[in-house]
Design an enzyme around this catalytic site. Structure first.
Site, short mmCIF file in Angstrom:
data_model
loop_
_atom_site.label_atom_id
_atom_site.label_comp_id
_atom_site.label_asym_id
_atom_site.label_seq_id
_atom_site.Cartn_x
_atom_site.Cartn_y
_atom_site.Cartn_z
N ASP A 15 30.13 23.63 26.91
CA ASP A 15 31.34 23.01 26.13
C ASP A 15 31.14 21.69 25.85
OD1 ASP A 15 32.53 25.39 26.44
OD2 ASP A 15 34.16 24.96 27.98
N LEU A 84 34.55 18.34 32.62
CA LEU A 84 33.81 19.60 32.27
C LEU A 84 32.88 20.28 33.16
CD1 LEU A 84 33.46 19.57 28.39
CD2 LEU A 84 35.59 20.03 29.62
N SER A 88 30.07 26.99 37.21
CA SER A 88 31.06 27.75 36.13
C SER A 88 30.89 29.09 36.35
CB SER A 88 30.84 27.10 34.88
OG SER A 88 29.49 27.49 34.65
N THR A 129 41.26 27.40 33.85
CA THR A 129 40.60 28.54 33.33
C THR A 129 41.51 29.87 33.59
OG1 THR A 129 38.94 30.27 34.21
CG2 THR A 129 39.63 28.50 35.91
N GLU A 131 40.71 32.45 34.90
CA GLU A 131 40.33 33.09 36.22
C GLU A 131 41.41 32.75 37.15
OE1 GLU A 131 37.82 35.01 37.35
OE2 GLU A 131 37.35 35.48 35.45
N TYR A 153 35.39 30.88 42.83
CA TYR A 153 35.41 30.10 41.74
C TYR A 153 36.92 30.01 41.22
CZ TYR A 153 35.57 29.09 36.71
OH TYR A 153 35.75 28.53 35.53
N LYS A 157 39.23 26.46 41.44
CA LYS A 157 39.64 26.06 40.19
C LYS A 157 41.32 25.82 40.28
CE LYS A 157 36.55 25.35 36.97
NZ LYS A 157 36.50 24.25 36.09
P1 NDP Z 1 28.56 25.28 31.83
O1 NDP Z 1 28.02 25.81 32.98
O2 NDP Z 1 27.54 25.39 30.54
O3 NDP Z 1 28.53 23.74 32.09
C1 NDP Z 1 29.05 23.12 33.57
C2 NDP Z 1 28.02 21.83 33.42
O4 NDP Z 1 28.43 21.07 34.73
C3 NDP Z 1 26.62 22.02 33.69
O5 NDP Z 1 26.03 21.43 32.85
C4 NDP Z 1 26.55 21.64 34.94
O6 NDP Z 1 25.11 20.85 35.40
C5 NDP Z 1 27.50 20.67 35.44
N1 NDP Z 1 27.61 20.43 36.83
C6 NDP Z 1 27.75 21.28 37.57
N2 NDP Z 1 28.12 20.72 38.85
C7 NDP Z 1 28.10 19.22 38.69
C8 NDP Z 1 28.43 18.11 39.56
N3 NDP Z 1 28.41 18.37 40.86
N4 NDP Z 1 28.26 16.97 38.94
C9 NDP Z 1 27.93 16.96 37.66
N5 NDP Z 1 27.78 17.88 36.84
C10 NDP Z 1 27.79 19.02 37.45
O7 NDP Z 1 29.77 25.67 31.63
P2 NDP Z 1 31.07 25.65 30.50
O8 NDP Z 1 30.51 24.46 29.51
O9 NDP Z 1 30.94 27.14 29.93
O10 NDP Z 1 32.16 25.45 30.89
C11 NDP Z 1 32.70 23.93 30.92
C12 NDP Z 1 34.10 23.99 32.18
O11 NDP Z 1 35.02 24.94 31.56
C13 NDP Z 1 33.63 24.34 33.44
O12 NDP Z 1 34.41 23.55 34.30
C14 NDP Z 1 34.16 25.78 33.49
O13 NDP Z 1 34.38 26.24 34.89
C15 NDP Z 1 35.18 25.49 32.49
N6 NDP Z 1 35.73 26.81 31.75
C16 NDP Z 1 34.64 27.70 31.11
C17 NDP Z 1 35.03 28.77 30.61
C18 NDP Z 1 34.20 29.65 29.76
O14 NDP Z 1 34.45 30.54 29.22
N7 NDP Z 1 33.10 28.92 29.14
C19 NDP Z 1 36.42 29.45 30.62
C20 NDP Z 1 37.19 28.44 31.44
C21 NDP Z 1 36.96 27.32 31.96
P3 NDP Z 1 23.70 21.68 35.35
O15 NDP Z 1 23.07 22.01 33.89
O16 NDP Z 1 22.78 20.49 36.07
O17 NDP Z 1 23.90 22.83 36.13
P1 GDP Z 2 33.62 35.66 33.62
O1 GDP Z 2 34.89 36.39 33.09
O2 GDP Z 2 34.00 34.05 33.62
O3 GDP Z 2 33.51 36.29 35.10
O4 GDP Z 2 32.52 35.78 32.68
P2 GDP Z 2 31.20 36.85 32.88
O5 GDP Z 2 30.79 36.90 31.19
O6 GDP Z 2 30.54 36.57 33.82
O7 GDP Z 2 31.90 38.22 33.24
C1 GDP Z 2 32.86 38.96 32.28
C2 GDP Z 2 33.06 40.34 32.99
O8 GDP Z 2 31.87 40.97 32.63
C3 GDP Z 2 33.32 40.44 34.26
O9 GDP Z 2 34.35 41.29 34.63
C4 GDP Z 2 31.90 41.15 34.84
O10 GDP Z 2 32.06 42.03 36.16
C5 GDP Z 2 31.57 41.78 33.73
N1 GDP Z 2 29.99 42.26 33.79
C6 GDP Z 2 29.52 43.24 33.77
N2 GDP Z 2 28.26 43.43 33.80
C7 GDP Z 2 27.87 41.97 33.86
C8 GDP Z 2 26.60 41.54 33.98
O11 GDP Z 2 25.58 42.11 34.05
N3 GDP Z 2 26.72 39.95 34.22
C9 GDP Z 2 27.80 39.42 34.22
N4 GDP Z 2 27.89 38.12 34.25
N5 GDP Z 2 28.97 40.00 34.12
C10 GDP Z 2 29.06 41.39 33.99
#
Ligand code: NDP
Ligand code: GDP
Length: 334
Positions: A15, A84, A88, A129, A131, A153, A157
């Site tokens: 993101d 962000l 995650s 989220t 979640e 998680y 959150k």
């Molecule tokens: P990513 O995992 O791609 O990005 C999260 C980033 O946070 C990573 O680059 C990670 O670093 C960094 N990070 C983890 N721990 C720390 C820390 N202690 N200090 C500084 N940085 C840290 O996730 P997304 O971009 O997909 O998501 C962004 C945010 O949105 C997250 O908070 C996630 O929980 C939330 N979110 C995402 C959703 C989605 O579907 N994508 C849905 C709803 C909420 P490193 O690269 O070093 O691991």
């Molecule tokens: P989430 O919604 O943030 O947990 O995103 P994920 O992409 O990790 O998972 C979405 C859904 O896919 C959840 O219900 C998981 O249990 C289901 N799922 C089924 N098989 C898999 C797998 O092999 N990997 C992941 N990550 N999710 C899976």
């Protein structure tokens, strides 16, 4: 007009990479916070193209280290702060529950405290989220649906969500929760089910081993009955920016309002390449979770009405974008 400044924590995540692009296009000065990584160059693959932009600065910091966040806020005096950073991945949160709690809850408090103590007029965005809804109490889910998290998680959150509300109510900080439903892109981490599927489909098409088992064309998955509301990360980061342009802080659901199953995802991704997923997908207990979230479907009425937000990607466009991008990336390796 003074150049606006935004801090983004978790800068090398999916993101944050899109949000930085959006803000740089609007002429912001963007300060990305990344924790230290021993694999710095490969870890930064999502933001490598931004590094030479003079308006893009990367600072070393960790949201669990309040000193580092205070220092960065004091140095840059930001107008906006997007938190962000997070552990995650829901699946990993059962393996590292305490770490997940410290980052996803404690880290939020550190960011809010830094603003309260150093620059309280900064607008704050918390990456909340869907979640939070976990074992859903009503469908579709809105800003008023009761929460019922189903994983470390989710409960971590939940504390981050309430910390954001509490700093708004206690100190008048412009703090906003974006309650974002699943959003994906070609930059999504490979452990998430969407990218795991698009990457494997592209590998199978090109004859590259998927890498999960000895069988080269096998894709082991967990529960393929669950259903999600999947959007595109770029659209959702546009929504995050819109939220902080409002005079009054608020909490918003961001979702497409469309429900799809993992089976739909498999049909779409493998079908796009002329493949039948049934010949490749197997069940593996390892990918099942101790507690499942069966269905998440968001109602984006509030953000559409109040902020005029509209997603530009539908499910089809999202999956095709991801599959095509994985094909392009892997072609050189075939
Ligand atoms: P990513 O995992 O791609 O990005 C999260 C980033 O946070 C990573 O680059 C990670 O670093 C960094 N990070 C983890 N721990 C720390 C820390 N202690 N200090 C500084 N940085 C840290 O996730 P997304 O971009 O997909 O998501 C962004 C945010 O949105 C997250 O908070 C996630 O929980 C939330 N979110 C995402 C959703 C989605 O579907 N994508 C849905 C709803 C909420 P490193 O690269 O070093 O691991
Ligand atoms: P989430 O919604 O943030 O947990 O995103 P994920 O992409 O990790 O998972 C979405 C859904 O896919 C959840 O219900 C998981 O249990 C289901 N799922 C089924 N098989 C898999 C797998 O092999 N990997 C992941 N990550 N999710 C899976």
């Amino acid at each position: 007009m003074k150049q606006p400044c935004a801090i983004i924590s978790g800068a090398r995540g999916q993101d944050a990479s899109y949000l930085a692009e959006i803000l740089l296009e609007k002429n912001y000065r963007v300060v990305g916070i990344n924790r230290r990584s021993s694999a710095r160059d490969s870890a930064n693959w999502r933001i490598a193209h931004l590094m030479s932009n003079p308006n893009y600065i990367v600072e070393l910091g960790d949201i669990t280290d309040s000193g580092s966040i205070n220092r960065i806020v004091a140095t840059y005096q930001p107008d906006e702060f997007y938190n962000l950073a997070a552990q995650s991945f829901v699946g990993a949160s059962w393996n590292e529950p305490y770490h997940t709690l410290i980052v996803n809850a404690g880290g939020v408090v550190n960011c809010l405290e830094a603003l309260r103590q150093v620059k309280p007029d900064t607008k704050f965005y918390q990456a909340s989220t869907s979640e939070l809804y976990g074992k859903v109490q009503e469908t579709p889910q809105t800003e008023t649906t009761p929460f019922y998290p189903r994983s470390p998680y989710g409960f971590a959150k939940l504390a981050g969500y309430w910390a954001t509300v509490n700093y708004r109510e206690s100190y008048g900080i412009h703090a906003t929760n974006g309650i974002l439903f699943n959003h994906e892109s070609p930059r999504r981490g490979l452990e998430f089910v969407t990218r795991k599927i698009t990457d494997a489909a592209a590998k199978i098409k090109l004859g590259i081993p998927t890498g999960y088992t000895k069988r080269a064309d096998e894709l082991p998955l967990g529960n393929i009955e669950s259903k999600r509301d999947w959007g595109h990360s770029r659209d959702f980061m546009q929504a995050a920016w819109l939220m902080l342009q409002e005079e009054v802080p608020n909490d918003y659901v961001v979702a497409t309002g469309k429900l799809h199953s993992i089976r739909d995802l498999l049909d779409k991704a493998f079908g796009h390449l002329g493949l039948d997923w049934r010949n490749h997908v197997t069940k593996d207990e390892k990918f099942w979770r101790p507690a499942e979230v069966d269905l998440l479907l968001g109602d984006p009425t509030k953000i559409k009405k109040l902020l005029g937000w509209e997603p530009s990607y539908n499910f089809h466009a999202l999956v095709v974008d991801m599959v095509d991008s994985d094909l392009r990336r892997l072609r050189g390796k075939a």
